[in-house]
Each structure stands twice: as structure tokens, then as C-alpha cells.
Write an enzyme that holds these catalytic residues in place. Structure first.
Site, short mmCIF file in Angstrom:
data_model
loop_
_atom_site.label_atom_id
_atom_site.label_comp_id
_atom_site.label_asym_id
_atom_site.label_seq_id
_atom_site.Cartn_x
_atom_site.Cartn_y
_atom_site.Cartn_z
N GLU A 430 -0.12 0.43 -7.25
CA GLU A 430 1.32 0.46 -7.14
C GLU A 430 1.87 -0.95 -6.93
O GLU A 430 1.45 -1.66 -6.01
CB GLU A 430 1.72 1.37 -5.98
CG GLU A 430 2.98 0.97 -5.26
CD GLU A 430 4.25 1.54 -5.88
OE1 GLU A 430 4.82 2.44 -5.28
OE2 GLU A 430 4.68 1.07 -6.96
N ASP A 503 -0.13 2.45 -1.12
CA ASP A 503 0.09 2.40 0.32
C ASP A 503 0.26 3.79 0.91
O ASP A 503 0.58 4.74 0.20
CB ASP A 503 1.36 1.60 0.62
CG ASP A 503 1.16 0.11 0.35
OD1 ASP A 503 0.00 -0.33 0.47
OD2 ASP A 503 2.14 -0.56 0.02
N ASP A 505 2.65 4.90 2.48
CA ASP A 505 4.07 5.05 2.83
C ASP A 505 4.78 5.90 1.77
O ASP A 505 4.12 6.51 0.92
CB ASP A 505 4.73 3.68 2.98
CG ASP A 505 4.69 2.89 1.67
OD1 ASP A 505 4.23 3.46 0.64
OD2 ASP A 505 5.10 1.73 1.66
N ASP A 507 6.65 5.11 -0.88
CA ASP A 507 6.42 4.72 -2.28
C ASP A 507 5.01 5.08 -2.72
O ASP A 507 4.80 5.53 -3.84
CB ASP A 507 6.64 3.21 -2.45
CG ASP A 507 8.12 2.85 -2.35
OD1 ASP A 507 8.96 3.77 -2.52
OD2 ASP A 507 8.43 1.68 -2.06
#
Ligand code: 28G
Length: 643
Positions: A430, A503, A505, A507
Site C-alpha cells: 500500500e 498497515d 490502520d 487504509d
């Protein structure tokens, strides 16, 4: 029986006990599959299975399962309690027999034959053998008394003890898995939750309370579904728009039974979960085949009879009639045969007829009585048929325009030198900055990097024709080289490890969900054959002077920090949290996440993909509320957030 004889038979049976359980400790893999976290989780299933059996016998309604601090697990049921009186053949307490004698075979399997997913009521002694210690308390309903026995690595520490009077009834077991046997003692709450929920759906009305007590605050999930597999389908479609209420058909025969629940939604994905004797049959088998064949026939028959398909029109294909379908098939039979390498495919040929007859009789009748439902379904299937034709054309066009077949690789792909797919890895990363670090940190001989960025496409709402034109996904398709949908060709796959590196998180959750749902819908064999992985980046960085170490969990952080200050308890250890992959320099990324000799990879399972498909609309949707709630609720498990 004189005291003397009792003592002898006790000793004799003890000898047998020792031999039996030594075998389990010598070759644990034979009994629980492996000694990895998978095998560890398996211990819980084995104990819970016994409680579920007691519930199926009609005597237990509530089961509580708790992961305690220190990695012990406690299971409590409110059944009759394991009998504590002398075993008719062995003389010693039946309780001790259940926990110390390795029973050959099970309820469903043949002698010594391990079927997939469980040992079926014979697992108590196996769990005991593989536990540093295990204690069991029986609240005996027959005489209102409480009994207790504790074991160490399968051996009783004393005979069964009578504790005193009680008005409770049931069985309580606590065990600590043996660190000499297992690679890790950290149970996976999410994995266990999925499996326990499944059991609660398959056994309507049973109440399972599942608690994780390892963190600061306990996490509690109550699993109770009066609707059984109907509720299962509602759950699978929770975040989607149904075209009708869940349909349920069931049939009880002399030697077997079959139940099917299904619902179409306006989405395009297909989720069929099949079970035999409550064991998930990931590779399908006769019951699933019977379901698919009969569904296609029932829908085509109706469409022809009512002229929804004209004589000249081609018939609806299996894929057409399963677009947007979620279904759960559950069969029970006395002598289930499980086939295939992983023993997750039902082999009993009679079950094909049983399920297909159930659909031809009862589903067809239901449709005759509910014309609006069948018309909504057929409308969708006919649209799917046309879309498939359009997709075929789009593919041809895309091929000519973008050279999808030309062997031309995407600009962003940093390919590796090796050409043998069995040896190569593709990291899908990403963001451009993490992509840069990964490119510098990789071993370019066999590791390729593909950074992903740009606008998120809602794959849940898109058919194949849209996918080919999408700037985010077409590089993935080209890099993998195996095509998609009906044309997917495993032998053309360019990498046998496809590693999603994102990650923990929001996103990251997005990209993982997108890719998993994409693979699930358009390249399912990738997941089924185990080619897809999730990279596991570390959570913490610990620094003492020039020494730097990392940790992948809170527990490991504490352990590592203790190790680092062994020689000097007062020395300062600096602990920081990695916020994202982009924060790591190439060397750190290589060391912790990419180097095959040091990293951890998590293989993505079909269950992960089903979960991703289920929550897709929550993560991708316009509604911010449910999305935030989902992410907050799952933040604790961010490391394993593979949705
Ligand atoms: C809390 C952790 C997991 C269980 C029972 C209840 C009985 C039982 C379990 O019997 C021995 C072998 C076959 C009959 C059966 C109680 C009959 C009458 C039971 C559990 C005797 C096992 N009264 N509850 N086993 N059988 N719960 N929970 O393990 O012949 S195991």
C-alpha cells in the site's frame, strides 16, 4: 470388589494410560494437525466439542469459554457432568478414563481414524496429554456432589477427589497448553470466535459466551442463534441488501438429514458454506454438488416453463444462478467419509441425491408459492448472464487495447530475476513510500514489488468488465498473469507467494479488504490453494543503547524488554510503536517483515476471505458510523486484521 483388586486394576489401567498418552506427546501432529497456533486453537475446539455433544444429547444449554490471563482456557457447561463413578470395565472413575485414556476412533470415524476438524468426543485425553496441567471439576446432578481431578501432562496428580455438596450441574475444565509442545501459547481470539460462532449457528439455540480476559478490559461475545443456519445466512449478508427473506428447506431421513438456507442479495459475490456433521467441508463434496446441480436445474426449469427464457435463449449457467447468493448447507449422516488431502471434502455419494432431491421437491414448491421471490432471483440471473457476455467482449477489447496478453508488465512493477513461479514472491504494498522502502529492502533475485495506490474500486458492486478497465486492479491481474473469473489459469501464475503488505490502520484495512474480496470473487483458486499471504510487520521497536529489537505483540514486547534488561534491571529501554510500514527504513523492513528467514507470514484462508466479503460494505460504504465502529472494535486485533 475388594480393596486389593481395585488397586490392581487401577495400576494396570494406569500402564495402558501412560502408553496411550505418550503417543500423543510424541506425535502431536497426528492428533491435532500441528503444533503451531492452529494446533493450539484446536485444543479449545476439542474441549468445546464435548460440551456441544452434551448439548446435542439434550442436557446442556449454556457453554462458557474463557481465555484467561497467562494463556489458560476455561470451559464450563451446564450438562449432566461427566460420570464420576467407577468405569464398568476399568474400575477407576469414568472421569479419569475420559481424561487419561486415548480412545481409538470416534462417533463418526472408523478405528483410530482422524477425520478433519475434530476427534469427535475423544479429544479430552488428547488435550490433557498436551497440557502442562489440566484440572476438571464435575458438578454431578445425580447426587449433588462436586468432584475434582488435576493432571500434569496427562498424568493424574491424585485420584478423583470428592469436594463436597453442590447445587450446580455440569463440567468445568481449565488447562494450560504445554510450552514444550506448542510453538506459541497465544490463542487467536478472532479465529476461535469464528469457529464458535459457526458451531452456535449449526446448533440452534445453544448459548456460547466467549470471553477474552487477557487484555486490560475483557472482550465478551455471546453467541446464540435461535434461527440456526437461517441466522447464519442473515449474518453472512448482514451488510448487504437482500432480494428476499432467507429461504429454508430441510429434510430428515432415516439415516441422514439435510438442511439448506439461502438468500440472494444485490451484490455479485457467491458464498456457499457446507458442513457435514458440523465439520466445515471447505472442498465441498457430494452435498455441495447436489446443491449446485439442483439449484441450476430448478431455476432453469422455472425460467423455461414461465417463458422467462425463450426457446432460443441459452440456459443459465451455474455461475449465473449463483451471483449474489449466500447459502449454508448442513448435512448429518452416520458414516461420513471425508476425502482429499485435507479431509475436507464429503465423499458419501448418497448425499448428492439427498440434497438435490430436497431442492427439487421443496425449493421448487416454495418458488411456485412465492412467484415474486423467484422472479427477483431469475431477473438477477438473466442480468448476470448478459453481463457475462458483455464481460467477455470487454476482455477481448481490453486485450487488444492494453495488451493484457502481450506479456507487457505494469510500469509500477519491480519484478524479480527468477522466473520459476514456485520460487518467487510478489509483495503488494500500500502506498508509494512503503513501496519504495520495500523495493530497496527486497532480495531482487526472487522478490517482486507492486505498489498500489489510487482510487478504490468497489469490487463488491462491479462485474468483470469493470475490473479489466480499473487502474488499481489491472496491474495486479497483469502482474499475476493468470487471468480471472472463468478463464483463471493457475498454471500461468507468475508468483506462488502473493503477499499483501499493508498497515494495521484504516487504509491498510481498506487495501486488504479490497484485495481479499477481489481474489475471493475473481481468483478464488488463489485463496483455496493457499497462494495468498499477509505480511506481519512488528508492532514495537525496543532500543537499549545501540541494541535494537522488535516485537510483534504486547506479550512479546514485555518478554523482549525483560530479556534486554536481564544483566541490569534498572537500565532504560526505549519502547516505541511502529505507526506504519512507511516509518521503517528499508533495512528494518527487510529484517522484520520481508526476509524469509526472519519474517512471519500469515496464510490467508477461505474463512478470512468470507469474513472480508461479509464486512466489505461496512469498510467501503459511505456510512462513516458503522465503519468507525467496526475498526474501533477490531483495533485490539489490528495485527491480524486480515479483512
Ligand atoms: C466443560 C468442558 C467440556 C461433558 C458429559 C456428560 C456425560 C459424559 C461428558 O459421558 C462418558 C461414554 C459413553 C456414557 C453421559 C453424563 C451420560 C450420563 C454423561 C464436557 C458415558 C462420557 N451423564 N459432559 N461425558 N460416556 N462435557 N464439557 O466435556 O457412555 S463430557
Amino acid at each position: 470388589m475388594s480393596e486389593e483388586i481395585r488397586k490392581n486394576s487401577y495400576d494396570e489401567s494406569q500402564i495402558q494410560v501412560l502408553e496411550g498418552l505418550e503417543a500423543v506427546r510424541k506425535r502431536p501432529g497426528m492428533y491435532i494437525g500441528s503444533t503451531s497456533v492452529k494446533g493450539l486453537n484446536h485444543l479449545v475446539y476439542e474441549v468445546v466439542d464435548n460440551a456441544i455433544d452434551e448439548s446435542l444429547a439434550g442436557f446442556c444449554k449454556n457453554i462458557s469459554v474463557t481465555i484467561n490471563k497467562g494463556n489458560t482456557v476455561t470451559v464450563i457447561d451446564d450438562g449432566r457432568g461427566i460420570p464420576t463413578g467407577p468405569h464398568p470395565k476399568l474400575g477407576i472413575s469414568t472421569l479419569e478414563v475420559v481424561y487419561t485414556i486415548l480412545h481409538a476412533g470416534g462417533k463418526f470415524g472408523g478405528e483410530g481414524y482422524k477425520v478433519s476438524g475434530g476427534l469427535h468426543g475423544v479429544g479430552a485425553s488428547v488435550v490433557n496429554a498436551l497440557s502442562e496441567w489440566l484440572e476438571v471439576t464435575v458438578y454431578d446432578s445425580r447426587n449433588g456432589e462436586e468432584f475434582y481431578q488435576k493432571y500434569s501432562r496427562g498424568k493424574p496428580l491424585s485420584p478423583v477427589k470428592r469436594i463436597g455438596k453442590t447445587d450446580k450441574t455440569g463440567t468445568k475444565v481449565t488447562f494450560l497448553p504445554d510450552a514444550e509442545i506448542f510453538e506459541t501459547l497465544e490463542f487467536e481470539y478472532e479465529t476461535l470466535l469464528t469457529r464458535l460462532r459457526e458451531q452456535a449457528f449449526l446448533n440452534a439455540g445453544i448459548n456460547i459466551v466467549f470471553t477474552d480476559d487477557r487484555g486490560e478490559k475483557p472482550v465478551v461475545n455471546t453467541l446464540c442463534y435461535e434461527g440456526g443456519i437461517r441466522s447464519f445466512v442473515e449474518y453472512l449478508n448482514e451488510n448487504k441488501t437482500g432480494l428476499h427473506d432467507v429461504i429454508f428447506v430441510g429434510q430428515q431421513n432415516e439415516n441422514n438429514s439435510a438442511e439448506v438456507a439461502l438468500q440472494y442479495t444485490d451484490s455479485y459475490s457467491e458464498t456457499i458454506l457446507s458442513f457435514a456433521n458440523d465439520i466445515r467441508t471447505t472442498d465441498g463434496g457430494t452435498h455441495e454438488l447436489g446443491f449446485k446441480t439442483a439449484l441450476t436445474n430448478v431455476l432453469n426449469d422455472y425460467a423455461r416453463r414461465y417463458k422467462i427464457l425463450k426457446d432460443a435463449d441459452p440456459s443459465l449457467s451455474g455461475e449465473d444462478v449463483r451471483e449474489g447468493l449466500a447459502a449454508v448447507i448442513s448435512v448429518k449422516l452416520t458414516e461420513a467419509e471425508f476425502e482429499g488431502q485435507t479431509k475436507t471434502k464429503l465423499g458419501n455419494s448418497e448425499m448428492k441425491t439427498v440434497v438435490s432431491k430436497l431442492l427439487t421437491d421443496k425449493l421448487a414448491t416454495f418458488f411456485e408459492e412465492n412467484p415474486t421471490v423467484i422472479r427477483a432471483i431469475l431477473n438477477k440471473a438473466v442480468t448476470a448472464q448478459r453481463a457475462r457476455e458483455a464481460a467477455r467482449k470487454a476482455r477481448e477489447q481490453a486485450r487488444r487495447k492494453t495488451g493484457l496478453d502481450s506479456g507487457q508488465m505494469p510500469d509500477k512493477l519491480r519484478d524479480c530475476n527468477e522466473r520459476d513461479p514456485a520460487l518467487t514472491e510478489l509483495f503488494i504494498v500500500e502506498g508509494d513510500s512503503a513501496g519504495g522502502s520495500a523495493t530497496q529492502g527486497r532480495d531482487s533475485r526472487f522478490q517482486a514489488i507492486l505498489p498500489l495506490w489510487g482510487k478504490m474500486l468497489n469490487v463488491e458492486k462491479a462485474r468483470a468488465d469493470k475490473i479489466y478497465g480499473n487502474d488499481k486492479l489491472s496491474p495486479v491481474i497483469t502482474a499475476l498473469g493468470a487471468g480471472l473469473g472463468e478463464e483463471f489459469n493457475e498454471s500461468k501464475l507468475r508468483y506462488h507467494k502473493i503477499i499483501i503488505m499493508a498497515d494495521a490502520d484504516v487504509d491498510g484495512a481498506h487495501i486488504r479488504t479490497l484485495l481479499l474480496t477481489f481474489f475471493f470473487r475473481f481468483m478464488r483458486p488463489l485463496i483455496e490453494k493457499g497462494y495468498v499471504y499477509s505480511a506481519v510487520p512488528p508492532l514495537y521497536k525496543l532500543t537499549r543503547g545501540k541494541t535494537v529489537r522488535v516485537a510483534y505483540s504486547d506479550e512479546e514486547r514485555d518478554k523482549v524488554s525483560a530479556e534486554m534488561r536481564k544483566d541490569n534491571p534498572n537500565v532504560k529501554i526505549d519502547i516505541s510503536r511502529f505507526k506504519g510500514l512507511g516509518e521503517m527504513d528499508p533495512g528494518e523492513l527487510k529484517e522484520t517483515t520481508m526476509d524469509p528467514t526472519k519474517r512471519t507470514l500469515r496464510r490467508i484462508t477461505l474463512e478470512d476471505a468470507v469474513a472480508a466479503d461479509r464486512i466489505f460494505n461496512v469498510l467501503m460504504g459511505e456510512d462513516v458510523g458503522p465503519r468507525r465502529q467496526y475498526i474501533e472494535q477490531n483495533a485490539r486485533y489490528a495485527v491480524n486484521l486480515d479483512y
